[in-house]
Design an enzyme around this catalytic site. Structure first.
Site, short mmCIF file in Angstrom:
data_model
loop_
_atom_site.label_atom_id
_atom_site.label_comp_id
_atom_site.label_asym_id
_atom_site.label_seq_id
_atom_site.Cartn_x
_atom_site.Cartn_y
_atom_site.Cartn_z
N HIS A 1 0.86 -1.19 0.00
CA HIS A 1 0.00 0.00 0.00
C HIS A 1 0.89 1.24 0.00
O HIS A 1 1.94 1.24 0.62
CB HIS A 1 -0.89 0.01 1.25
N ASP B 1 -8.07 -5.07 -0.06
CA ASP B 1 -8.55 -5.94 -1.14
C ASP B 1 -8.24 -7.41 -0.92
O ASP B 1 -8.73 -8.26 -1.66
CB ASP B 1 -7.92 -5.48 -2.47
C1 SDX Z 1 -6.29 0.15 -2.85
O1 SDX Z 1 -4.50 4.66 -1.99
C2 SDX Z 1 -5.40 4.04 -1.37
O2 SDX Z 1 -5.79 4.38 -0.27
C3 SDX Z 1 -5.97 2.85 -2.10
C4 SDX Z 1 -6.99 2.02 -1.33
C5 SDX Z 1 -8.24 2.81 -1.06
O3 SDX Z 1 -8.97 2.45 -0.13
O4 SDX Z 1 -8.54 3.73 -1.84
O5 SDX Z 1 -6.44 1.59 -0.11
C6 SDX Z 1 -7.42 0.80 -2.13
O6 SDX Z 1 -6.05 0.52 -3.97
C7 SDX Z 1 -5.44 -0.86 -2.13
C8 SDX Z 1 -4.23 -1.34 -3.01
C9 SDX Z 1 -4.74 -2.47 -3.93
N1 SDX Z 1 -3.68 -2.84 -4.90
C10 SDX Z 1 -3.04 -4.02 -4.81
O7 SDX Z 1 -3.21 -4.84 -3.91
C11 SDX Z 1 -2.09 -4.29 -5.97
C12 SDX Z 1 -0.78 -4.85 -5.44
N2 SDX Z 1 -0.07 -3.76 -4.72
C13 SDX Z 1 0.83 -2.94 -5.43
O8 SDX Z 1 0.70 -2.84 -6.78
C14 SDX Z 1 1.37 -1.74 -4.67
O9 SDX Z 1 1.65 -2.17 -3.41
C15 SDX Z 1 0.52 -0.49 -4.61
C16 SDX Z 1 0.13 -0.02 -5.97
C17 SDX Z 1 -0.70 -0.75 -3.81
C18 SDX Z 1 1.35 0.58 -3.92
O10 SDX Z 1 2.39 0.85 -4.76
P1 SDX Z 1 3.44 2.03 -4.43
O11 SDX Z 1 3.14 2.73 -3.18
O12 SDX Z 1 3.59 2.86 -5.65
O13 SDX Z 1 4.71 1.24 -4.11
P2 SDX Z 1 5.68 0.64 -5.19
O14 SDX Z 1 4.91 0.08 -6.33
O15 SDX Z 1 6.73 1.65 -5.48
O16 SDX Z 1 6.29 -0.58 -4.38
C19 SDX Z 1 7.36 -0.35 -3.47
C20 SDX Z 1 8.21 -1.61 -3.60
C21 SDX Z 1 8.57 -1.94 -5.05
O17 SDX Z 1 9.81 -2.64 -5.02
P3 SDX Z 1 11.17 -1.79 -5.45
O18 SDX Z 1 10.88 -1.17 -6.81
O19 SDX Z 1 11.32 -0.75 -4.34
O20 SDX Z 1 12.25 -2.84 -5.45
O21 SDX Z 1 7.46 -2.75 -3.12
C22 SDX Z 1 7.24 -3.67 -4.18
C23 SDX Z 1 7.52 -2.93 -5.49
O22 SDX Z 1 7.99 -3.84 -6.47
N3 SDX Z 1 5.86 -4.09 -4.11
C24 SDX Z 1 5.45 -5.35 -4.27
C25 SDX Z 1 4.06 -5.29 -4.07
N4 SDX Z 1 3.67 -4.03 -3.82
C26 SDX Z 1 4.80 -3.28 -3.84
N5 SDX Z 1 6.11 -6.48 -4.56
C27 SDX Z 1 5.35 -7.60 -4.65
N6 SDX Z 1 4.00 -7.64 -4.47
C28 SDX Z 1 3.33 -6.51 -4.18
N7 SDX Z 1 2.00 -6.53 -4.01
#
Ligand code: SDX
Length: 445
Positions: free
Chosen positions: A310, A368
């Site tokens: 998140h 989720d």
């Molecule tokens: C919702 O914003 C909100 O409040 C949203 C929400 C709401 O109520 O409105 O809470 C609802 O959207 C919840 C999120 C649902 N999405 C997912 O579950 C999809 C999987 N999660 C990710 O795609 C990710 O965690 C995000 C999009 C939710 C957050 O992404 P960020 O903050 O942009 O973080 P990032 O993508 O830069 O990740 C940071 C690191 C990265 O690694 P590095 O590049 O630093 O090496 O963490 C890793 C990412 O690769 N990472 C994951 C991961 N999520 C982040 N690695 C594996 N699996 C994951 N799920």
């Protein structure tokens, strides 16, 4: 003596110093007020994805990502989920206080009296392919509401106009969502019934048919009501920011909410609940979990553990905690069929949370991760999961839009950029153009 509530930026190229005020909220991170950053420094602040940017001030929702805290108008999400109901939470988000008996009755009466759609609106559904994703239908139908509630008849910047937008959207979203589902099935639309509660009415419209009324169990009605509460608002997330960005130009609020529906649809946002179930089904059994954990850690693999991570929460998403607990109880009561899926999810969570990658990157289950299992237990198809999220989040979108619209100093949102394109150059006649890069790697058919 310098005012201590300031931050000084030094441009080391010429040692110029620039001072900016620090603004404090009720609690949570302070902000450096950089509204004059460009006029003072001639530079823009660069923050793609807004990881460090506060786009506004707001009194509605507070999130502490480090501690896993979520408050709506000061009330803990755990208390609201356990002790309140969705109409009350809508009232709280919109008005700032929980309603007393009298006001709750009035509010529910307003919502109940506006659940029907204009009959002409129903014709819009038939323009969609039957196999359209229900979110594609919702973007279209919610947007179409702006033609039934237009500026010709309403001043949406006035209190009366605002309440028309608020009440019609809250009242009609479940009806529109249920009709999107019925349309995908080829079943006739089921009209709302004014004697049912908000969540019961929604389940009725989703699952009743002309041949037989659906009478949801108390557990199902309660489960849906909790899901709606837990998805109601979440500060300045992507879809809410989309609604407000659209609204900042003074656009029709129904069209703004349609933009929010579009943004929520993405798998990185509200579309994740659907992806979680697909991922769990793909994992299939506990023996395969480690393989998928490794895939999620592999930078060369685009796979992510859906429902994990998140932008704000670097601790447990408090909504996931409530949902896990609730999921467990619900499945015992109404649907043992999905117990294996729930068991797989809890095992996946346990393994992931003990993995150094997830610990280091502070990736926890988000809202989720468990919501899809509850929705499946309620009989919803995966394609409807994000639609249910959109129904729930409508109150968050419209509360935040209302708060912004009520501001006297509201400005249009217009970010700038870091330009990295071509320098100024002379026009070249077509006969003189050489080695033009092909637009697509392949041939355009
Ligand atoms: C919702 O914003 C909100 O409040 C949203 C929400 C709401 O109520 O409105 O809470 C609802 O959207 C919840 C999120 C649902 N999405 C997912 O579950 C999809 C999987 N999660 C990710 O795609 C990710 O965690 C995000 C999009 C939710 C957050 O992404 P960020 O903050 O942009 O973080 P990032 O993508 O830069 O990740 C940071 C690191 C990265 O690694 P590095 O590049 O630093 O090496 O963490 C890793 C990412 O690769 N990472 C994951 C991961 N999520 C982040 N690695 C594996 N699996 C994951 N799920």
């Amino acid at each position: 003596m310098k005012n201590k509530d300031t931050i000084t930026v030094v441009d080391n190229r010429n040692n110029n110093k620039f001072e900016f005020k620090i603004k404090k909220g009720s609690f949570g991170p302070d902000v450096a007020d950089l509204t004059a950053f460009y006029s003072k420094t001639g530079m823009f602040v660069y923050d793609p994805g807004f990881t460090s940017t506060a786009s506004c001030s707001s009194e509605i929702t507070f999130i502490d990502g480090e501690k896993g805290i979520l408050l709506h108008r000061g009330y803990k999400i755990e208390d609201l989920a356990e002790k309140s109901d969705y109409p009350e939470v809508c009232y709280l988000l919109l008005n700032g206080e929980l309603p007393d008996v009298e006001n709750k009755k009035k509010f529910i009466k307003i919502l109940t009296n506006h659940t029907m759609l204009h009959e002409q609106l129903l014709r819009f559904y038939s323009g969609f392919r039957r196999d359209s994703h229900p979110m594609a239908v919702m973007v279209g139908i919610v947007g179409a509401l702006s033609s039934f509630y237009s500026e010709k008849n309403y001043d949406f910047s006035s209190t009366e106009g605002m309440w028309v937008a608020v009440s019609r959207l809250l009242a009609k979203l479940p009806t529109m969502a249920a009709m999107a589902y019925k349309y995908s099935l080829g079943q006739p639309f089921i009209y709302p019934k004014n004697n049912l509660s908000y969540s019961e009415n929604f389940l009725h419209m989703l699952f009743s048919t002309p041949c037989g009324e659906y009478h949801p169990s108390k557990a199902s009605i309660e489960a849906l009501d909790k899901l709606l509460i837990l998805h109601a608002d979440h500060e300045q997330n992507a879809s809410t920011s989309t609604v407000k960005m659209a609204g900042s130009s003074g656009a029709n609020p129904f069209a703004c909410v349609a933009a929010g529906v579009a943004s929520l649809w993405g798998p990185a946002h509200g579309g994740a609940n659907e992806s979680v179930i697909r991922m769990l089904n793909e994992i299939g059994s506990v023996n395969n979990i480690q393989k998928f954990i490794e895939k999620a850690k592999d930078k060369t693999d685009s796979f992510r553990l859906m429902g994990f991570g998140h932008r704000v929460y670097k601790n447990y998403d408090p909504r996931a905690n409530v949902l896990r607990k609730y999921c467990h109880n619900l499945l015992k009561e109404i649907d043992s069929f999905n117990v294996p899926l729930f068991k797989l999810a809890t095992k996946l969570e346990e393994i992931a949370l003990n993995d150094s990658y997830f610990i280091k990157k502070k990736l926890y289950p988000n809202v989720d991760f468990y919501s899809g299992i509850i929705l499946k237990a309620l009989g919803m198809p995966e394609s409807m999961f994000t639609v249910i999220f959109a129904v729930a989040r409508t109150v968050g979108w419209i509360s935040q839009w209302k708060e912004m619209t009520e501001l006297t100093n509201n400005k249009i949102s217009r970010p700038r950029q870091l330009y990295t394109g071509k320098n100024k150059r002379e026009f070249i006649e077509i006969e003189e153009r050489r080695n033009i890069k092909k637009m697509y790697p392949g041939e355009i058919k």
